[in-house]
Write a protein that holds these residues in place. Structure first.
Motif, PDB file in Angstrom:
ATOM      1  N   LYS A 255     -18.282   2.359   0.725  1.00 46.47           N
ATOM      2  CA  LYS A 255     -17.455   3.057  -0.262  1.00 46.47           C
ATOM      3  C   LYS A 255     -17.950   2.767  -1.681  1.00 46.47           C
ATOM      4  O   LYS A 255     -17.881   3.612  -2.556  1.00 46.47           O
ATOM      5  CB  LYS A 255     -15.988   2.639  -0.148  1.00 46.47           C
ATOM      6  CG  LYS A 255     -15.372   2.881   1.192  1.00 46.47           C
ATOM      7  CD  LYS A 255     -14.959   4.304   1.357  1.00 46.47           C
ATOM      8  CE  LYS A 255     -14.163   4.474   2.634  1.00 46.47           C
ATOM      9  NZ  LYS A 255     -14.270   5.779   3.190  1.00 46.47           N
TER      10      LYS A 255
ATOM     11  N   PRO B 141      -5.845   0.193   0.855  1.00 47.43           N
ATOM     12  CA  PRO B 141      -6.896   0.382  -0.151  1.00 47.43           C
ATOM     13  C   PRO B 141      -6.202   0.360  -1.526  1.00 47.43           C
ATOM     14  O   PRO B 141      -5.588   1.335  -1.943  1.00 47.43           O
ATOM     15  CB  PRO B 141      -7.470   1.762   0.175  1.00 47.43           C
ATOM     16  CG  PRO B 141      -7.028   2.046   1.586  1.00 47.43           C
ATOM     17  CD  PRO B 141      -5.702   1.354   1.723  1.00 47.43           C
TER      18      PRO B 141
ATOM     19  N   ALA C 102      -6.364   9.734   2.058  1.00 50.46           N
ATOM     20  CA  ALA C 102      -4.990   9.238   2.005  1.00 50.46           C
ATOM     21  C   ALA C 102      -3.983  10.373   2.129  1.00 50.46           C
ATOM     22  O   ALA C 102      -4.252  11.508   1.744  1.00 50.46           O
ATOM     23  CB  ALA C 102      -4.772   8.508   0.688  1.00 50.46           C
TER      24      ALA C 102
ATOM     25  N   ALA D  43      -4.086   3.847  -2.016  1.00 51.54           N
ATOM     26  CA  ALA D  43      -4.122   4.911  -1.001  1.00 51.54           C
ATOM     27  C   ALA D  43      -3.058   4.572   0.032  1.00 51.54           C
ATOM     28  O   ALA D  43      -3.053   3.487   0.603  1.00 51.54           O
ATOM     29  CB  ALA D  43      -5.502   4.986  -0.352  1.00 51.54           C
TER      30      ALA D  43
ATOM     31  N   SER E  70     -12.276   9.390  -0.730  1.00 58.17           N
ATOM     32  CA  SER E  70     -12.935   8.347   0.057  1.00 58.17           C
ATOM     33  C   SER E  70     -12.081   7.822   1.201  1.00 58.17           C
ATOM     34  O   SER E  70     -12.608   7.413   2.230  1.00 58.17           O
ATOM     35  CB  SER E  70     -13.317   7.172  -0.846  1.00 58.17           C
ATOM     36  OG  SER E  70     -14.296   7.579  -1.767  1.00 58.17           O
ATOM     37  N   TYR E  71     -10.778   7.828   1.013  1.00 53.01           N
ATOM     38  CA  TYR E  71      -9.900   7.220   2.008  1.00 53.01           C
ATOM     39  C   TYR E  71      -9.019   8.229   2.743  1.00 53.01           C
ATOM     40  O   TYR E  71      -8.213   7.831   3.577  1.00 53.01           O
ATOM     41  CB  TYR E  71      -9.038   6.139   1.347  1.00 53.01           C
ATOM     42  CG  TYR E  71      -9.842   4.899   1.029  1.00 53.01           C
ATOM     43  CD1 TYR E  71      -9.997   3.892   1.967  1.00 53.01           C
ATOM     44  CD2 TYR E  71     -10.479   4.757  -0.193  1.00 53.01           C
ATOM     45  CE1 TYR E  71     -10.745   2.761   1.693  1.00 53.01           C
ATOM     46  CE2 TYR E  71     -11.232   3.628  -0.483  1.00 53.01           C
ATOM     47  CZ  TYR E  71     -11.363   2.637   0.461  1.00 53.01           C
ATOM     48  OH  TYR E  71     -12.107   1.530   0.181  1.00 53.01           O
TER      49      TYR E  71
ATOM     50  N   TYR F 206      -0.615   5.791   3.469  1.00 49.53           N
ATOM     51  CA  TYR F 206      -0.610   6.570   4.704  1.00 49.53           C
ATOM     52  C   TYR F 206       0.793   6.522   5.296  1.00 49.53           C
ATOM     53  O   TYR F 206       1.477   5.493   5.219  1.00 49.53           O
ATOM     54  CB  TYR F 206      -1.608   5.988   5.709  1.00 49.53           C
ATOM     55  CG  TYR F 206      -3.001   5.933   5.151  1.00 49.53           C
ATOM     56  CD1 TYR F 206      -3.840   7.041   5.228  1.00 49.53           C
ATOM     57  CD2 TYR F 206      -3.468   4.793   4.511  1.00 49.53           C
ATOM     58  CE1 TYR F 206      -5.120   7.002   4.695  1.00 49.53           C
ATOM     59  CE2 TYR F 206      -4.741   4.745   3.972  1.00 49.53           C
ATOM     60  CZ  TYR F 206      -5.559   5.858   4.061  1.00 49.53           C
ATOM     61  OH  TYR F 206      -6.815   5.820   3.526  1.00 49.53           O
TER      62      TYR F 206
END
Length: 144
Positions: A131, A36, A78, A99, A75-76, A101
């Motif tokens: 989103k 993202p 992360a 974002a 939203s993500y 991870y």
């Protein structure tokens, strides 16, 4: 003195999707499904560095970046939000918001050059549409 009009750098126009605008920044989505990855570009001509902006625009950039980063994190979900303004390849001032991870392909290193971009699919676009509804509710954001 007449100000020059804002023009998005060709590389950003080629590699990104225009989502909309905050009062200062254009909001772009990098066309890479691996992360993202969004980019905020102050809509000011011939600006390469944050300190080239007027003081009010510097403060507005900080606010818009913070609002966007909070949305991105929420939203993500992360593990980490990377925010960077490098400009080595594209001199126009642009701020990456990514974002990240612990399980992504480039973790813990930078995403730049980790692997070739993989274009977004129709399925990605449909998931992202949900989103966007949240993004459209951010203060001052106007969709493209």
């Amino acid at each position: 003195m007449e100000q020059k009009p804002f023009k998005l750098a060709n590389e950003l126009a080629r590699d990104c999707i225009h989502l909309g605008d905050f009062p200062l920044c254009r909001v772009l989505l990098m066309n890479d499904r691996q992360y993202p990855w969004f980019i905020l570009v102050p809509r000011r001509a011939d600006v390469q560095e944050i300190f080239h902006l007027e003081v009010d625009d510097q403060q507005r950039l900080t606010r818009e970046s913070s609002i966007f980063a909070q949305w991105l994190s929420d939203s993500y979900s992360a593990d980490k939000i990377n925010i960077a303004a490098l400009g080595n390849m594209v001199p126009q001032l642009h701020i990456h918001h990514i974002a990240r991870y612990t399980m992504d392909a480039a973790w813990p290193g930078p995403v730049w050059g980790a692997s070739p971009a993989i274009a977004l699919t129709q399925e990605d676009a449909e998931a992202f549409a949900l989103k966007l509804i949240e993004l459209h509710q951010l203060p001052g954001f106007v969709p493209a």
